[in-house]
Write a protein that holds these residues in place. Structure first.
Motif, PDB file in Angstrom:
ATOM      1  N   LEU A 154     -37.165 -65.205 -33.773  1.00 34.73           N
ATOM      2  CA  LEU A 154     -37.521 -64.227 -34.792  1.00 34.73           C
ATOM      3  C   LEU A 154     -36.327 -63.365 -35.193  1.00 34.73           C
ATOM      4  O   LEU A 154     -36.159 -63.018 -36.367  1.00 34.73           O
ATOM      5  N   HIS A 155     -35.482 -63.034 -34.217  1.00 28.47           N
ATOM      6  CA  HIS A 155     -34.284 -62.240 -34.510  1.00 28.47           C
ATOM      7  C   HIS A 155     -33.334 -63.028 -35.398  1.00 28.47           C
ATOM      8  O   HIS A 155     -32.706 -62.465 -36.307  1.00 28.47           O
ATOM      9  N   THR A 157     -34.130 -65.048 -37.655  1.00 31.55           N
ATOM     10  CA  THR A 157     -34.632 -65.075 -39.038  1.00 31.55           C
ATOM     11  C   THR A 157     -34.418 -63.748 -39.744  1.00 31.55           C
ATOM     12  O   THR A 157     -34.781 -63.599 -40.899  1.00 31.55           O
ATOM     13  N   GLY A 158     -33.854 -62.771 -39.029  1.00 31.69           N
ATOM     14  CA  GLY A 158     -33.554 -61.481 -39.636  1.00 31.69           C
ATOM     15  C   GLY A 158     -34.590 -60.406 -39.402  1.00 31.69           C
ATOM     16  O   GLY A 158     -34.493 -59.313 -39.946  1.00 31.69           O
ATOM     17  N   LYS A 159     -35.596 -60.695 -38.597  1.00 35.32           N
ATOM     18  CA  LYS A 159     -36.622 -59.690 -38.322  1.00 35.32           C
ATOM     19  C   LYS A 159     -36.066 -58.614 -37.400  1.00 35.32           C
ATOM     20  O   LYS A 159     -35.265 -58.888 -36.515  1.00 35.32           O
ATOM     21  N   GLY A 160     -36.539 -57.392 -37.621  1.00 31.95           N
ATOM     22  CA  GLY A 160     -36.135 -56.265 -36.787  1.00 31.95           C
ATOM     23  C   GLY A 160     -36.949 -56.192 -35.516  1.00 31.95           C
ATOM     24  O   GLY A 160     -37.964 -56.880 -35.348  1.00 31.95           O
ATOM     25  N   SER A 162     -38.949 -53.878 -34.346  1.00 34.25           N
ATOM     26  CA  SER A 162     -40.341 -53.439 -34.495  1.00 34.25           C
ATOM     27  C   SER A 162     -41.235 -54.582 -34.949  1.00 34.25           C
ATOM     28  O   SER A 162     -42.342 -54.755 -34.439  1.00 34.25           O
ATOM     29  N   ALA A 163     -40.749 -55.361 -35.909  1.00 37.95           N
ATOM     30  CA  ALA A 163     -41.534 -56.490 -36.415  1.00 37.95           C
ATOM     31  C   ALA A 163     -41.702 -57.558 -35.335  1.00 37.95           C
ATOM     32  O   ALA A 163     -42.779 -58.137 -35.185  1.00 37.95           O
ATOM     33  N   ILE A 164     -40.650 -57.808 -34.576  1.00 35.05           N
ATOM     34  CA  ILE A 164     -40.707 -58.798 -33.494  1.00 35.05           C
ATOM     35  C   ILE A 164     -41.721 -58.339 -32.438  1.00 35.05           C
ATOM     36  O   ILE A 164     -42.575 -59.114 -31.998  1.00 35.05           O
ATOM     37  N   GLU A 167     -45.295 -58.710 -33.664  1.00 37.26           N
ATOM     38  CA  GLU A 167     -45.730 -60.103 -33.784  1.00 37.26           C
ATOM     39  C   GLU A 167     -45.997 -60.746 -32.432  1.00 37.26           C
ATOM     40  O   GLU A 167     -46.964 -61.479 -32.257  1.00 37.26           O
ATOM     41  N   ARG A 172     -41.113 -52.576 -28.204  1.00 39.00           N
ATOM     42  CA  ARG A 172     -39.843 -52.630 -28.917  1.00 39.00           C
ATOM     43  C   ARG A 172     -38.664 -52.548 -27.940  1.00 39.00           C
ATOM     44  O   ARG A 172     -37.662 -53.230 -28.100  1.00 39.00           O
TER      45      ARG A 172
END
Length: 185
Positions: A154-155, A157-160, A162-164, A167, A172
């Motif tokens: 996920l990281h 793919t550019g996700k931050g 908080s989003a990781i 999901e 965090r």
């Protein structure tokens, strides 16, 4: 007014949490408060339920273990309720604190519940000590680190963080720890 309070210790105990809701609604509770948190954590919804209650109301819980963690905690809660003129009803024991007998039984059952919990914890500690002595105890597996591969994906793919975290269902800070330690599989 009948005010219901339900609690489960973890989010994995959804069935028990939902069963409490069914019981409370069947009893006629018109306002429900509930939370999924350990009894040793801050119980904001319990505080909200007590704050919401008014003179003549009844706080209803399915089981004593859903309300209090110790006899001192139980006494504190019942004192707060009594100060507001609110009684307590516990389904599992068919107990109602609007009577002197109900108050006596609540204190007795609270003491028994605390004793039972302390005995269980003592047995657990003894079992862990024995397993450690025999070299069979490894402790709890770190749950967040099992997700390190997914965190890396996920990281990438550019996700931050908080989003990781949202999901995957980890904190965090666990995401940051995994990324900083390079614990990606």
């Amino acid at each position: 007014m009948l005010i219901g309070y339900r609690r489960s210790s973890t989010s994995e105990q959804v069935a028990g949490y939902d069963a409490q809701e069914v019981q409370l609604l069947a009893a006629g509770c018109t306002r429900l408060f509930g939370e999924m948190t350990s009894s040793v954590s801050q119980r904001d919804e319990l505080c909200a339920a007590i704050e919401f209650s008014r003179d003549g109301d009844v706080l209803v819980v399915a089981d004593l273990s859903r309300l209090a963690r110790s006899i001192s905690d139980l006494c504190s809660i019942t004192e707060r309720l009594e100060a507001k003129g609110v009684t307590l009803k516990i389904f599992a024991m068919n107990l109602d604190t609007s009577t002197a007998t109900g108050k006596l039984l609540l204190n007795l059952m609270g003491s028994f519940s605390q004793f039972e919990r302390e005995i269980m914890l003592e047995r657990q500690r003894n079992g862990v000590a024995k397993a450690k002595a025999e070299g069979r105890y490894r402790g709890r597996a770190p749950t967040a680190r099992r997700q390190s591969g997914r965190v890396a994906e996920l990281h990438a793919t550019g996700k931050g963080a908080s989003a990781i975290a949202a999901e995957i269902g980890i904190s965090r800070s666990s995401v940051y720890r995994i990324l900083s330690l390079g614990q990606t599989a």
